[in-house]
Design an enzyme around this catalytic site. Structure first.
Site: not given
Ligand code: ADP
Ligand code: MG
Length: 404
Positions: A39, A205, A358, A381
């Site tokens: 950053r 999620k 992130g 976010g």
């Molecule tokens: P970002 O930070 O890129 O927006 P998220 O925070 O929404 O992404 O999701 C990332 C998390 O999702 C990671 O910690 C990853 O381990 C988890 N994840 C992705 N696929 C699975 C899965 N099939 N089972 C459990 N956790 C998962």
């Molecule tokens: Mg995340």
């Protein structure tokens, strides 16, 4: 409408002026030093432009959640030290936000010099967007620059309050170069994407990203869904998902989305399944209709990577948010790495590729491919809210650019 940027200011406006720059130096600190300076590096173009043009640069940021209290472990001092190393010039740090020490330091600042103020969240007025703090910040500035895209979804004193005061008194409130870059890439993808436009969504999620799906669905040509997010869609298709992460209360919604989107939504066809989510666990490569009740889906399989690659190869704009699996454990990282490689290859062939989130950014970084995509968003976010189609208060408040 595009925002006024620092290059829209006449250069002689900058010379000798006090320029208050809101940066996002909310960086991880380990043992008193910066553990990841991404950053900080992302703001260097703005800082170079300002110092080259003789501005007296005052940096302000938050770090962590000190909740209005001074916390030594959340001081900006390590970030200031790291910045000095990166620009190879002295950077002054003042352990004060808007008090007499800060004012003195700003007054003594010479053209081309940089001072970093203390963590703005040591002031209770920051998160309350308090008028008094906004005015005190504005009193340190002739020109305000917001380069903190990652904080632009918050209406705080250092992001919106100060900009309001500046504007009311006829002083400029502009976007920094990083802010401009974020808006150009993310905004360009949403408003005017070169087609085909493919979005890839994953992560843990659906619930946290439902508004992103809703906003993207009418805009994209294809929406590829992986990660645990896909499991809820599998359930909506009536498939066994075993012990996988599923949001039971979102199955109905996933069903509706599938009906509405028709062929637009592309789901994985195979998956990496394990009994336990841990390194070295025994894994099986199974079709999505072969998951046993005792198994957990922890990554997309190679057939899915190949399918996703087909769509990615033909795309001209690609937006990716959310890992394809539990990539923090190597055994379940191949799907994410495979998609990262496909996106990097598409970039090399001229597609515009944007990575947000992130964890996704960390995964692309870990694969050594951060420089092989067009843009990695620094806003977690904030980029999600932007992709939801919500106006970011820290952006909305800035001066409009000249219509051209
Ligand atoms: P970002 O930070 O890129 O927006 P998220 O925070 O929404 O992404 O999701 C990332 C998390 O999702 C990671 O910690 C990853 O381990 C988890 N994840 C992705 N696929 C699975 C899965 N099939 N089972 C459990 N956790 C998962
Ligand atoms: Mg995340």
């Amino acid at each position: 409408m595009s925002k006024k940027g620092i290059r829209d200011l006449a250069p002689d406006t900058l010379r000798g002026s006090r320029v208050l720059v809101r940066v996002d130096y909310n960086v991880p600190i380990e043992a008193g030093s910066v553990a990841d300076d991404t950053r900080i590096r992302a703001t260097l173009p703005t800082l170079k432009y300002l110092t080259d043009n003789g501005a007296r640069v005052v940096l302000v940021s938050h770090l962590g959640r000190p909740k209005g209290k001074r916390r030594e472990d959340m001081s900006m001092a390590p970030a200031a030290a790291r910045l000095a190393e990166l620009i190879d010039e002295p950077v002054q740090f003042v352990p004060d936000v808007v008090g007499a020490d800060a004012r003195d330091a700003v007054e003594r600042l010479q053209p081309g010099q940089v001072v970093v103020l203390e963590n703005v969240r040591f002031e209770a007025g920051e998160e309350e967007n308090e008028r008094k703090l906004s005015e005190a910040l504005a009193s340190l500035a002739d020109i305000y620059v917001n380069d903190a895209f990652g904080s632009a979804h918050r209406a705080h004193a250092s992001t919106t309050g100060v900009a309001e005061v500046m504007k009311r008194s006829g002083r400029p409130a502009t976007a920094g170069l990083l802010m401009e870059r974020e808006l150009r890439f993310l905004g360009g993808a949403l408003d005017n994407p070169e087609r085909p436009f493919v979005a890839i969504l994953g992560g843990a999620k659906i619930s946290g990203k439902i508004d992103v799906i809703e906003n993207l669905l009418p805009r994209v040509d294809h929406l590829l869904i992986g990660g645990a997010m896909a499991n809820t869609f599998f359930r909506a298709l009536g498939l066994e998902t075993g012990k996988s992460l599923v949001e039971a209360d979102r199955v109905e919604m996933a069903h509706t989305l599938l009906e509405r989107a028709g062929e637009k939504i592309v789901l994985p066809v195979d998956c990496v399944v394990a009994g336990e989510a841990k390194a070295g666990a025994r894994t099986w490569l199974l079709g999505r209709d072969e998951v046993p009740p005792e198994g957990s889906i922890l990554d997309i399989g190679p057939k899915s990577v190949a399918t996703f690659r087909d769509f990615v190869e033909r795309a001209r704009t690609i937006l990716w948010n959310g890992p394809m699996g539990l990539f923090e454990i190597d055994d379940f990282a191949e799907g994410t790495t495979g998609v990262a490689r496909a996106v990097a290859d598409a970039t090399a062939k001229g597609a515009t590729t944007i990575v947000g989130g992130g964890d996704t950014a960390a995964a692309v970084e870990a694969a050594g491919l951060a420089d092989a995509v067009s843009h990695v968003s620094t806003g977690g976010g904030a980029s999600l809210e932007f992709l939801e189609g919500r106006p970011l208060p820290g952006v909305a408040i800035l001066d409009e650019g000249d219509p051209s």
